[in-house]
Scaffold this active site. Structure first.
Site, short mmCIF file in Angstrom:
data_model
loop_
_atom_site.label_atom_id
_atom_site.label_comp_id
_atom_site.label_asym_id
_atom_site.label_seq_id
_atom_site.Cartn_x
_atom_site.Cartn_y
_atom_site.Cartn_z
N CYS A 399 0.83 -1.21 0.00
CA CYS A 399 0.00 0.00 0.00
C CYS A 399 0.87 1.27 0.00
CB CYS A 399 -0.99 -0.03 1.16
SG CYS A 399 -2.37 1.12 0.97
N HIS A 526 -3.60 -5.27 0.13
CA HIS A 526 -3.12 -5.78 1.42
C HIS A 526 -3.21 -7.30 1.44
CE1 HIS A 526 -2.80 -1.98 3.79
NE2 HIS A 526 -3.66 -1.55 2.89
N GLU A 528 -1.88 -9.42 3.28
CA GLU A 528 -1.83 -10.01 4.63
C GLU A 528 -3.21 -10.39 5.15
OE1 GLU A 528 -1.65 -5.45 5.29
OE2 GLU A 528 -0.84 -6.92 3.89
#
Length: 563
Positions: A399, A526, A528
């Site tokens: 990001c 993102h 994750e």
């Protein structure tokens, strides 16, 4: 539908989320379909506008919901995909009731906390519990509900009252309450104290809820005499008192619960159609926990961010790195570096901190710059990115990390000295990162580009494409207001910074890769948020493989992990 309510006592942050997730994992391992709901008693509509120091990271769901990090725990443990309505806040409930009142739904009645707010809570829970969260799209059988905060908090009272009423509506065989409490052990005496738990259970009973299980959290394993004392003074059987002490990894928690007979208890208490023994899923968890504890080789990653004083601020990033490290049989050594301490101004202000930060960065095997907002610490992040690029250290930018990698490249490789993001300098002559046209600068809540979006690979010659299994596109979760300026991308491509992934229209730059570098990758999304213990996120896995010098071998094997 069976409902399991998890409440907490003595202190907040006691581990209710991990306990709730672990209970869900155990029940899922018995072949049941499980969903989860998190209740946060704050008045905010969602977690989107919080500082990470308030409640930890903001977790983003597929539907764009900005929610509490505990929903991240539920998704990782249970391997499910939740929705924004799985996170209930006081703000959402009151907004829902006020909208109904304005619409005239209450027929001139006085709208009150009881029954209108409490009814709205019960209705929301019953409706959301039925929403499928697994890939098979079948209705869940069990709903685990975590009530945030601590019993006795004034803002949590309407929710406690709602569940006091709900236990009768759902019937006893369909509802049970688990109370998580703390058993402190003062250093002065070394004795484990039960009084806080006694008081907490008394407060819960005074509000009309009786705990079916008391889960006692402690630093060290709890002695049998303490268990018997809690049983006697809290009016429960000894087998209804469960101990969870601090363990080396959260993977161990479901196993501790299972060893204390929780499956047998739930089978009897809730009339569940299950065997007494868990299935292969929990055996996999046991193997994973044992493997985690036996890891010998270490890989160090420097996380360069600005919220480094609280590890929960980067909870999903840490978990994604941990999942990837475990997949390649390495122990993760995550070094948090405050990006402001890498800046030249820090050398004059506090040279010790400055040199310590740079020492950490230099000795790391890989560098990660995660997402964030605001100008503070950005120069330090740019320094770290420059170091990773010039010293050929494996690097992943997520990001804001990707956007700053573009800014750093513009300044140092394209010689655009005043290149910047309009977030930090609205009047920059070289706006390499710009705000998106649909962003509404008036309202801050829920106005970003949020949720799962498709990213299309523009070339076959991409490391990340190979890591994703040579897919033509990927779908990952986003949370950003700014994007790389598409009008300037050709300048970067000519110098070797390739934009290998774009959105479906080809307007938004989603993935960058640098030529002639072991691993220099930036992603606008993102990854994750979709990492799972047994399914690590490809960008993070790539970082760990590059940091351990095994990326090329992995790619040559066709992206298969060595046994």
């Amino acid at each position: 539908m069976k409902y399991i309510l998890v409440t907490g006592g003595v202190i907040s942050g006691i581990g209710k989320g991990i306990i709730a997730s672990s209970i869900g994992t155990i029940l899922k391992s018995c072949g049941l379909r499980v969903t989860a709901i998190k209740i946060d008693p704050y008045i905010n509509i969602d977690a989107g506008t919080f500082s990470p120091y308030e409640h930890g990271e903001v977790f983003v769901l597929n539907d764009g919901g900005e929610v509490d990090l505990d929903l991240g725990n539920y998704e990782r443990f249970l391997d499910i995909n939740l929705y924004k309505d799985n996170n209930i806040t006081t703000g959402k409930i009151y907004q829902h009731v006020i909208n109904k009142e304005r619409h005239g739904d209450y027929l001139g009645k006085t709208v009150q906390v009881v029954p209108h707010i409490t009814d709205a809570v019960q209705e929301w829970v019953m409706n959301q519990a039925k929403v499928p969260v697994d890939d098979d799209k079948k209705e869940p059988q069990i709903c685990v509900i975590e009530l945030g905060g601590t019993i006795g908090d004034i803002e949590g009272m309407p929710f406690v009252e709602a569940f006091r009423q709900f236990q009768f509506k759902a019937k006893r065989e369909n509802f049970c309450n688990i109370h998580v409490s703390l058993v402190p052990q003062p250093n002065a005496t070394g004795e484990q104290k039960t009084k806080p738990t006694q008081n907490s259970v008394r407060a819960l009973r005074g509000l009309g809820l009786s705990p079916d299980l008391i889960v006692c959290r402690s630093a060290k394993p709890i002695e049998m005499a303490v268990k018997e004392k809690i049983s006697m003074f809290c009016h429960v059987e000894p087998e209804q008192v469960i101990f969870i002490h601090d363990v080396s990894s959260t993977y161990r928690v479901p196993i501790l619960l299972e060893e204390q007979g929780i499956i047998k208890y739930f089978k009897q208490r809730l009339n569940l159609p299950i065997d007494d023994q868990p299935s292969d899923l929990l055996m996999k968890w046991k193997k994973m926990a044992c493997r985690y504890e036996r890891l010998l080789k270490v890989c160090s990653i420097a996380l360069v961010g600005k919220y480094t004083k609280l590890s929960d601020c980067y909870a999903s990033v840490f978990k994604a790195l941990e999942h990837s490290a475990l997949a390649i049989n390495y122990k993760l050594d995550l070094m948090y570096i405050d990006s402001t301490e890498l800046e030249h101004s820090m050398e004059a202000e506090n040279s010790v901190k400055y040199h310590q930060a740079w020492h950490k960065l230099c000795k790391a095997d890989g560098i990660l710059v995660p997402g964030g907002f605001g100008i503070r610490g950005t120069e330090g992040k740019l320094q770290a990115i420059s170091w990773a690029r010039t010293k050929k250290k494996p690097f992943l930018g997520v990001c804001l990390g990707m956007q700053l990698a573009v800014v750093e490249f513009a300044r140092n490789c394209l010689n655009w000295e005043d290149a910047n993001s309009t977030e930090f300098d609205p009047d920059t002559k070289k706006p390499v990162v710009i705000d998106m046209p649909e962003h509404n600068p008036g309202d801050m809540g829920g106005t970003m580009r949020l949720g799962k979006r498709r990213t299309v690979f523009k070339t076959e010659n991409s490391v990340l494409r190979k890591l994703y299994g040579d897919e033509m596109f990927v779908e990952e979760r986003h949370r950003h207001r700014y994007e790389v300026n598409p009008e300037l991308t050709h300048c970067f491509e000519e110098k070797g910074l390739k934009f290998v992934g774009q959105d479906t229209e080809g307007n938004r730059m989603e993935i960058i890769e640098l030529e002639n570098h072991p691993y220099f990758v930036g992603v606008q999304f993102h990854p994750e948020f979709s990492s799972r213990p047994m399914k690590p996120s490809p960008p993070y896995l790539g970082l760990l493989l590059a940091a351990t010098g095994t990326l090329n071998a992995y790619l040559q094997r066709g992206c298969k992990l060595s046994p």
